[in-house]
Motif scaffolding. Structure first.
Motif, PDB file in Angstrom:
ATOM      1  N   ASP A   1       0.835  -1.195   0.000  1.00  0.00           N
ATOM      2  CA  ASP A   1       0.000   0.000   0.000  1.00  0.00           C
ATOM      3  C   ASP A   1       0.874   1.251   0.000  1.00  0.00           C
ATOM      4  N   GLY A   2       0.284   2.345  -0.448  1.00  0.00           N
ATOM      5  CA  GLY A   2       0.995   3.613  -0.433  1.00  0.00           C
ATOM      6  C   GLY A   2       0.172   4.696  -1.100  1.00  0.00           C
ATOM      7  N   TYR A   3       0.870   5.640  -1.735  1.00  0.00           N
ATOM      8  CA  TYR A   3       0.176   6.771  -2.339  1.00  0.00           C
ATOM      9  C   TYR A   3       0.919   7.230  -3.589  1.00  0.00           C
ATOM     10  N   ALA A   4       0.216   8.009  -4.409  1.00  0.00           N
ATOM     11  CA  ALA A   4       0.796   8.600  -5.609  1.00  0.00           C
ATOM     12  C   ALA A   4       0.343  10.050  -5.714  1.00  0.00           C
ATOM     13  N   ILE A   5       1.258  10.924  -6.128  1.00  0.00           N
ATOM     14  CA  ILE A   5       0.970  12.347  -6.320  1.00  0.00           C
ATOM     15  C   ILE A   5       1.330  12.722  -7.750  1.00  0.00           C
ATOM     16  N   ASP A   6       0.381  13.344  -8.460  1.00  0.00           N
ATOM     17  CA  ASP A   6       0.590  13.770  -9.838  1.00  0.00           C
ATOM     18  C   ASP A   6       0.540  15.285  -9.949  1.00  0.00           C
ATOM     19  N   ALA A   7       1.333  15.828 -10.864  1.00  0.00           N
ATOM     20  CA  ALA A   7       1.253  17.234 -11.240  1.00  0.00           C
ATOM     21  C   ALA A   7       1.511  17.318 -12.734  1.00  0.00           C
ATOM     22  N   GLY A   8       0.571  17.950 -13.456  1.00  0.00           N
ATOM     23  CA  GLY A   8       0.743  18.002 -14.900  1.00  0.00           C
ATOM     24  C   GLY A   8      -0.230  18.958 -15.551  1.00  0.00           C
ATOM     25  N   VAL A   9      -0.393  18.821 -16.868  1.00  0.00           N
ATOM     26  CA  VAL A   9      -1.282  19.690 -17.630  1.00  0.00           C
ATOM     27  C   VAL A   9      -2.126  18.850 -18.580  1.00  0.00           C
ATOM     28  N   ARG A  10      -3.286  19.392 -18.948  1.00  0.00           N
ATOM     29  CA  ARG A  10      -4.128  18.861 -20.027  1.00  0.00           C
ATOM     30  C   ARG A  10      -4.410  20.007 -20.982  1.00  0.00           C
ATOM     31  N   ALA A  11      -4.339  19.733 -22.294  1.00  0.00           N
ATOM     32  CA  ALA A  11      -4.531  20.799 -23.277  1.00  0.00           C
ATOM     33  C   ALA A  11      -5.312  20.287 -24.473  1.00  0.00           C
ATOM     34  N   GLN A  12      -6.299  21.094 -24.921  1.00  0.00           N
ATOM     35  CA  GLN A  12      -7.033  20.810 -26.149  1.00  0.00           C
ATOM     36  C   GLN A  12      -6.292  21.514 -27.274  1.00  0.00           C
ATOM     37  N   VAL A  13      -5.455  20.783 -27.998  1.00  0.00           N
ATOM     38  CA  VAL A  13      -4.579  21.406 -28.996  1.00  0.00           C
ATOM     39  C   VAL A  13      -5.217  21.451 -30.378  1.00  0.00           C
ATOM     40  N   ALA A  14      -6.271  20.670 -30.606  1.00  0.00           N
ATOM     41  CA  ALA A  14      -6.999  20.679 -31.873  1.00  0.00           C
ATOM     42  C   ALA A  14      -8.418  20.209 -31.609  1.00  0.00           C
ATOM     43  N   THR A  15      -9.287  20.367 -32.602  1.00  0.00           N
ATOM     44  CA  THR A  15     -10.678  19.939 -32.412  1.00  0.00           C
ATOM     45  C   THR A  15     -10.776  18.454 -32.122  1.00  0.00           C
ATOM     46  N   TRP A  16      -9.770  17.687 -32.533  1.00  0.00           N
ATOM     47  CA  TRP A  16      -9.828  16.230 -32.426  1.00  0.00           C
ATOM     48  C   TRP A  16      -8.746  15.655 -31.523  1.00  0.00           C
ATOM     49  N   LEU A  17      -7.933  16.515 -30.886  1.00  0.00           N
ATOM     50  CA  LEU A  17      -6.774  16.017 -30.144  1.00  0.00           C
ATOM     51  C   LEU A  17      -6.594  16.739 -28.815  1.00  0.00           C
ATOM     52  N   GLU A  18      -6.511  15.940 -27.756  1.00  0.00           N
ATOM     53  CA  GLU A  18      -6.145  16.441 -26.431  1.00  0.00           C
ATOM     54  C   GLU A  18      -4.822  15.800 -26.017  1.00  0.00           C
ATOM     55  N   LEU A  19      -3.916  16.595 -25.483  1.00  0.00           N
ATOM     56  CA  LEU A  19      -2.632  16.098 -25.000  1.00  0.00           C
ATOM     57  C   LEU A  19      -2.495  16.386 -23.514  1.00  0.00           C
ATOM     58  N   GLY A  20      -1.813  15.505 -22.803  1.00  0.00           N
ATOM     59  CA  GLY A  20      -1.556  15.706 -21.381  1.00  0.00           C
ATOM     60  C   GLY A  20      -0.211  15.137 -20.995  1.00  0.00           C
ATOM     61  N   GLY A  21       0.302  15.594 -19.866  1.00  0.00           N
ATOM     62  CA  GLY A  21       1.581  15.071 -19.389  1.00  0.00           C
ATOM     63  C   GLY A  21       1.964  15.688 -18.066  1.00  0.00           C
ATOM     64  N   GLY A  22       2.957  15.062 -17.396  1.00  0.00           N
ATOM     65  CA  GLY A  22       3.412  15.587 -16.120  1.00  0.00           C
ATOM     66  C   GLY A  22       4.346  14.622 -15.422  1.00  0.00           C
ATOM     67  N   LEU A  23       4.466  14.805 -14.113  1.00  0.00           N
ATOM     68  CA  LEU A  23       5.328  13.975 -13.279  1.00  0.00           C
ATOM     69  C   LEU A  23       4.503  13.319 -12.179  1.00  0.00           C
ATOM     70  N   ARG A  24       4.933  12.116 -11.791  1.00  0.00           N
ATOM     71  CA  ARG A  24       4.230  11.346 -10.754  1.00  0.00           C
ATOM     72  C   ARG A  24       5.240  10.819  -9.734  1.00  0.00           C
ATOM     73  N   TYR A  25       4.907  10.982  -8.458  1.00  0.00           N
ATOM     74  CA  TYR A  25       5.704  10.378  -7.387  1.00  0.00           C
ATOM     75  C   TYR A  25       4.867   9.287  -6.736  1.00  0.00           C
ATOM     76  N   THR A  26       5.382   8.056  -6.714  1.00  0.00           N
ATOM     77  CA  THR A  26       4.687   6.917  -6.118  1.00  0.00           C
ATOM     78  C   THR A  26       5.513   6.368  -4.969  1.00  0.00           C
ATOM     79  N   ASP A  27       4.873   6.140  -3.826  1.00  0.00           N
ATOM     80  CA  ASP A  27       5.555   5.593  -2.652  1.00  0.00           C
ATOM     81  C   ASP A  27       4.678   4.476  -2.083  1.00  0.00           C
ATOM     82  N   VAL A  28       5.125   3.227  -2.256  1.00  0.00           N
ATOM     83  CA  VAL A  28       4.433   2.074  -1.687  1.00  0.00           C
ATOM     84  C   VAL A  28       5.415   1.318  -0.802  1.00  0.00           C
ATOM     85  N   ASP A  29       4.907   0.282  -0.097  1.00  0.00           N
ATOM     86  CA  ASP A  29       5.735  -0.417   0.874  1.00  0.00           C
ATOM     87  C   ASP A  29       7.027  -0.953   0.281  1.00  0.00           C
TER      88      ASP A  29
END
Length: 239
Positions: free
Chosen positions: A169-197
């Protein structure tokens, strides 16, 4: 009105009729309420660094499986989400006699979390989230127990029990962005920290959502970290 301008008006009206729906689609808010399911491949190396298991586990190479997830917006800037995945895992361990023994199991991961988003531009949001993570290994089939170990060394049997009863068990923290770059395309990305046993990990994640219409889309996603990497192809329905 000249004859030339009169001829242009129907053409302009037709172009406007085509562009208005597209413009509405492009400026539609990013949806934080959706359900998604798809195929998932993951590679988990997090158990290599476990103090109890490092003698026996050389690596864990996961095969394919599935992932289900859902997100629901409950205010203009807050949302809750959950996901569940189940993938196969093939790995090998070395016993005290130096013999390499293969085995197979499943890695099951449950996430429950909350997040918030804030606009950065008209088409881009900052997104942060935190989640509870439960990563479990399914029943193993080593085909041996303490009594089967030559020389009577209990350590291999103990390692078997540790793996078989694993609950990390543990936790995860995300920080990132989501963007509608075209009528048909959404892009997203960022960083994630995961800490489990079993250990912690920092990974980069990204996705591309190819929108068939405002509600349905095909999502390609990946994460890349030292201990955990995933690749995903899924179908999303937003509402």
């Amino acid at each position: 009105m000249t004859k030339s301008n009169a001829k242009k008006l129907p053409l302009q009206a037709a172009i406007a009729a085509l562009l208005i729906p597209a413009a509405s689609f492009a400026h539609e808010d990013l949806s934080y309420s959706y359900v998604q399911g798809g195929y998932l491949v993951q590679d988990v190396d997090i158990y290599q660094d476990s103090d109890n298991l490092s003698e026996f586990i050389e690596e864990v190479d996961d095969g394919g499986g599935y992932k289900l997830e859902a997100s629901i917006a409950f205010t203009d800037s807050m949302f809750g989400f959950t996901s569940y995945s189940d993938t196969e895992a093939d790995f090998a361990f070395v016993d005290n006699n130096g013999s390499v023994r293969p085995s197979q199991t499943n890695v099951k991961t449950l996430k429950l979390g909350v997040g918030f988003h804030a606009p950065l531009t008209q088409r881009m949001d900052f997104v942060g989230s935190a989640a509870y993570v439960d990563m479990d290994l399914d029943e193993f089939s080593f085909g041996q127990n303490d009594n089967d170990v030559i020389g009577g060394d209990d350590s291999i049997g103990d390692a078997y029990d540790d793996l078989n009863e694993d609950s990390s068990d543990g936790y995860a923290i995300d920080a990132g962005v989501r963007a509608q770059v075209a009528t048909w395309l959404e892009l997203g990305g960022g960083l994630r920290y995961t800490d489990v046993d079993a250990g912690d990990d920092v990974s980069a994640f990204g996705n591309a959502l190819f929108e068939i219409d405002p509600n349905m889309g095909i999502n390609l996603a990946a994460t890349a970290g030292d201990n955990l990497s995933t690749y995903e192809l899924g179908f999303r329905y937003s509402f």
